[in-house]
Design a protein around this motif. Structure first.
Motif, PDB file in Angstrom:
ATOM      1  N   SER A  65       0.829  -1.203   0.000  1.00 43.00           N
ATOM      2  CA  SER A  65       0.000   0.000   0.000  1.00 43.00           C
ATOM      3  C   SER A  65       0.865   1.254   0.000  1.00 43.00           C
ATOM      4  CB  SER A  65      -0.892   0.029   1.244  1.00 43.00           C
ATOM      5  OG  SER A  65      -1.760  -1.063   1.244  1.00 43.00           O
ATOM      6  N   SER A  66       0.330   2.305  -0.563  1.00 42.83           N
ATOM      7  CA  SER A  66       1.032   3.584  -0.602  1.00 42.83           C
ATOM      8  C   SER A  66       0.667   4.429   0.612  1.00 42.83           C
ATOM      9  CB  SER A  66       0.651   4.338  -1.877  1.00 42.83           C
ATOM     10  OG  SER A  66       1.057   5.687  -1.794  1.00 42.83           O
ATOM     11  N   ALA A  67       1.666   5.025   1.215  1.00 42.30           N
ATOM     12  CA  ALA A  67       1.412   5.918   2.344  1.00 42.30           C
ATOM     13  C   ALA A  67       0.582   7.115   1.903  1.00 42.30           C
ATOM     14  CB  ALA A  67       2.726   6.380   2.966  1.00 42.30           C
ATOM     15  N   HIS A  68       0.669   7.483   0.641  1.00 43.32           N
ATOM     16  CA  HIS A  68      -0.110   8.623   0.135  1.00 43.32           C
ATOM     17  C   HIS A  68      -1.599   8.297   0.063  1.00 43.32           C
ATOM     18  CE1 HIS A  68       3.306  11.156  -0.716  1.00 43.32           C
ATOM     19  NE2 HIS A  68       3.898  10.113  -1.254  1.00 43.32           N
ATOM     20  N   ALA A  69      -1.925   7.015   0.031  1.00 42.76           N
ATOM     21  CA  ALA A  69      -3.327   6.608  -0.066  1.00 42.76           C
ATOM     22  C   ALA A  69      -3.968   6.427   1.308  1.00 42.76           C
ATOM     23  CB  ALA A  69      -3.432   5.312  -0.868  1.00 42.76           C
ATOM     24  N   HIS A  70      -3.238   6.777   2.373  1.00 41.93           N
ATOM     25  CA  HIS A  70      -3.738   6.614   3.741  1.00 41.93           C
ATOM     26  C   HIS A  70      -3.588   7.911   4.520  1.00 41.93           C
ATOM     27  CE1 HIS A  70      -3.184   2.505   2.450  1.00 41.93           C
ATOM     28  NE2 HIS A  70      -4.042   2.160   3.381  1.00 41.93           N
ATOM     29  N   GLU A  71      -4.358   8.000   5.593  1.00 45.61           N
ATOM     30  CA  GLU A  71      -4.269   9.167   6.469  1.00 45.61           C
ATOM     31  C   GLU A  71      -4.236   8.695   7.913  1.00 45.61           C
ATOM     32  OE1 GLU A  71      -7.676  11.404   5.209  1.00 45.61           O
ATOM     33  OE2 GLU A  71      -9.084  10.094   6.246  1.00 45.61           O
ATOM     34  N   LEU A  72      -3.646   9.520   8.773  1.00 46.41           N
ATOM     35  CA  LEU A  72      -3.540   9.226  10.193  1.00 46.41           C
ATOM     36  C   LEU A  72      -4.340  10.268  10.951  1.00 46.41           C
ATOM     37  CD1 LEU A  72      -1.936   7.060  11.792  1.00 46.41           C
ATOM     38  CD2 LEU A  72      -0.234   8.814  12.238  1.00 46.41           C
ATOM     39  N   LEU A  73      -5.161   9.797  11.878  1.00 47.44           N
ATOM     40  CA  LEU A  73      -5.990  10.685  12.687  1.00 47.44           C
ATOM     41  C   LEU A  73      -5.751  10.386  14.155  1.00 47.44           C
ATOM     42  CD1 LEU A  73      -8.006   9.472  10.168  1.00 47.44           C
ATOM     43  CD2 LEU A  73      -9.278  11.417  11.023  1.00 47.44           C
ATOM     44  N   MET A  74      -5.937  11.386  14.999  1.00 48.19           N
ATOM     45  CA  MET A  74      -5.920  11.124  16.433  1.00 48.19           C
ATOM     46  C   MET A  74      -7.129  10.257  16.732  1.00 48.19           C
ATOM     47  SD  MET A  74      -4.735  14.493  18.387  1.00 48.19           S
ATOM     48  CE  MET A  74      -3.279  15.373  17.956  1.00 48.19           C
ATOM     49  N   ALA A  75      -6.986   9.377  17.733  1.00 44.13           N
ATOM     50  CA  ALA A  75      -8.074   8.456  18.040  1.00 44.13           C
ATOM     51  C   ALA A  75      -8.316   8.385  19.534  1.00 44.13           C
ATOM     52  CB  ALA A  75      -7.737   7.064  17.502  1.00 44.13           C
ATOM     53  N   GLU A  76      -9.507   7.923  19.869  1.00 42.50           N
ATOM     54  CA  GLU A  76      -9.872   7.655  21.260  1.00 42.50           C
ATOM     55  C   GLU A  76      -9.112   6.401  21.707  1.00 42.50           C
ATOM     56  OE1 GLU A  76     -11.718   9.793  22.832  1.00 42.50           O
ATOM     57  OE2 GLU A  76     -12.220  10.934  21.047  1.00 42.50           O
ATOM     58  N   PRO A  77      -9.019   6.149  23.013  1.00 41.50           N
ATOM     59  CA  PRO A  77      -8.309   4.956  23.487  1.00 41.50           C
ATOM     60  C   PRO A  77      -8.824   3.643  22.887  1.00 41.50           C
ATOM     61  CG  PRO A  77      -8.685   6.442  25.311  1.00 41.50           C
ATOM     62  CD  PRO A  77      -9.431   7.006  24.122  1.00 41.50           C
ATOM     63  N   ASP A  78     -10.102   3.603  22.486  1.00 45.28           N
ATOM     64  CA  ASP A  78     -10.644   2.377  21.886  1.00 45.28           C
ATOM     65  C   ASP A  78     -10.346   2.291  20.389  1.00 45.28           C
ATOM     66  OD1 ASP A  78     -12.360   4.252  20.786  1.00 45.28           O
ATOM     67  OD2 ASP A  78     -14.189   3.322  21.536  1.00 45.28           O
ATOM     68  N   GLY A  79      -9.638   3.286  19.838  1.00 40.96           N
ATOM     69  CA  GLY A  79      -9.250   3.275  18.436  1.00 40.96           C
ATOM     70  C   GLY A  79     -10.195   4.011  17.511  1.00 40.96           C
ATOM     71  N   GLU A  80     -11.290   4.502  18.050  1.00 44.82           N
ATOM     72  CA  GLU A  80     -12.257   5.240  17.234  1.00 44.82           C
ATOM     73  C   GLU A  80     -11.637   6.579  16.824  1.00 44.82           C
ATOM     74  OE1 GLU A  80     -15.679   5.713  15.148  1.00 44.82           O
ATOM     75  OE2 GLU A  80     -15.180   3.937  16.349  1.00 44.82           O
ATOM     76  N   PRO A  81     -11.558   6.873  15.498  1.00 42.17           N
ATOM     77  CA  PRO A  81     -10.974   8.147  15.067  1.00 42.17           C
ATOM     78  C   PRO A  81     -11.749   9.327  15.637  1.00 42.17           C
ATOM     79  CG  PRO A  81     -11.354   6.699  13.186  1.00 42.17           C
ATOM     80  CD  PRO A  81     -12.013   6.062  14.370  1.00 42.17           C
ATOM     81  N   ASP A  82     -11.035  10.376  15.984  1.00 45.76           N
ATOM     82  CA  ASP A  82     -11.661  11.605  16.454  1.00 45.76           C
ATOM     83  C   ASP A  82     -12.010  12.417  15.215  1.00 45.76           C
ATOM     84  OD1 ASP A  82     -12.455  13.986  17.568  1.00 45.76           O
ATOM     85  OD2 ASP A  82     -10.817  14.069  19.012  1.00 45.76           O
ATOM     86  N   ASP A  83     -13.235  12.232  14.739  1.00 44.49           N
ATOM     87  CA  ASP A  83     -13.648  12.888  13.498  1.00 44.49           C
ATOM     88  C   ASP A  83     -13.885  14.382  13.651  1.00 44.49           C
ATOM     89  OD1 ASP A  83     -13.486  10.719  11.705  1.00 44.49           O
ATOM     90  OD2 ASP A  83     -15.371   9.916  12.467  1.00 44.49           O
ATOM     91  N   ASP A  84     -13.771  14.903  14.878  1.00 43.34           N
ATOM     92  CA  ASP A  84     -13.879  16.352  15.071  1.00 43.34           C
ATOM     93  C   ASP A  84     -12.597  17.045  14.621  1.00 43.34           C
ATOM     94  OD1 ASP A  84     -16.407  16.087  16.139  1.00 43.34           O
ATOM     95  OD2 ASP A  84     -15.684  16.020  18.207  1.00 43.34           O
ATOM     96  N   LEU A  85     -11.528  16.260  14.460  1.00 43.05           N
ATOM     97  CA  LEU A  85     -10.238  16.802  14.039  1.00 43.05           C
ATOM     98  C   LEU A  85      -9.926  16.310  12.629  1.00 43.05           C
ATOM     99  CD1 LEU A  85      -8.255  16.101  17.320  1.00 43.05           C
ATOM    100  CD2 LEU A  85      -9.155  18.290  16.544  1.00 43.05           C
ATOM    101  N   PRO A  86      -9.264  17.142  11.837  1.00 36.85           N
ATOM    102  CA  PRO A  86      -8.911  16.708  10.476  1.00 36.85           C
ATOM    103  C   PRO A  86      -7.758  15.696  10.520  1.00 36.85           C
ATOM    104  CG  PRO A  86      -7.931  18.837  10.937  1.00 36.85           C
ATOM    105  CD  PRO A  86      -8.806  18.494  12.124  1.00 36.85           C
TER     106      PRO A  86
END
Length: 126
Positions: A65-86
């Motif tokens: 996989s290409s790193a350009h095709a993925h994004e990293l987001l801050m997440a809650e301790p259970d791994g749920e992405p914090d969608d309030d942040l870009p």
């Protein structure tokens, strides 16, 4: 036969890690489609792009996989992405956040509303 004893210099260099590595961070990265989080040890100076690349390399089949095709987001301790942040900017250093739980997912495709509107078609004069 006993292994040769390491010199004091070798021991000191081993403690410091690679040149310019900085302090180490232990990150927990929850990847889409994987039950358990990845535990990655990275330099606090690693960029988000480098962290994505390392995470993909650690996933079974992820090295394709290409790193350009993925994004990293801050997440809650259970791994749920914090969608309030870009998604995090690829050039930022992962150590700037003081956070150790992230979510890795395929990058979102640009939405239709994000593209500039097409110019209106000329009205017919009939």
């Amino acid at each position: 036969e006993a292994a040769p004893r390491a010199s004091a210099l070798t021991a000191a260099l081993k403690e410091r890690g690679p040149a310019g590595a900085g302090a180490g961070l232990t990150l927990h990265i929850h990847a889409a489609g994987h039950a358990a989080p990845l535990v990655l040890h990275v330099s606090e100076h690693s960029t988000i792009h480098q962290t994505i690349s390392l995470a993909l390399a650690a996933l079974p089949g992820g090295e394709a996989s290409s790193a350009h095709a993925h994004e990293l987001l801050m997440a809650e301790p259970d791994g749920e992405p914090d969608d309030d942040l870009p998604p995090l900017s690829r050039e930022q250093r992962v150590g700037l956040f003081g956070h150790d739980v992230f979510a890795l997912r395929p990058a979102a495709a640009p939405s239709a509303s994000a593209s500039p509107p097409s110019p209106p078609s000329p009205a017919s004069s009939s």
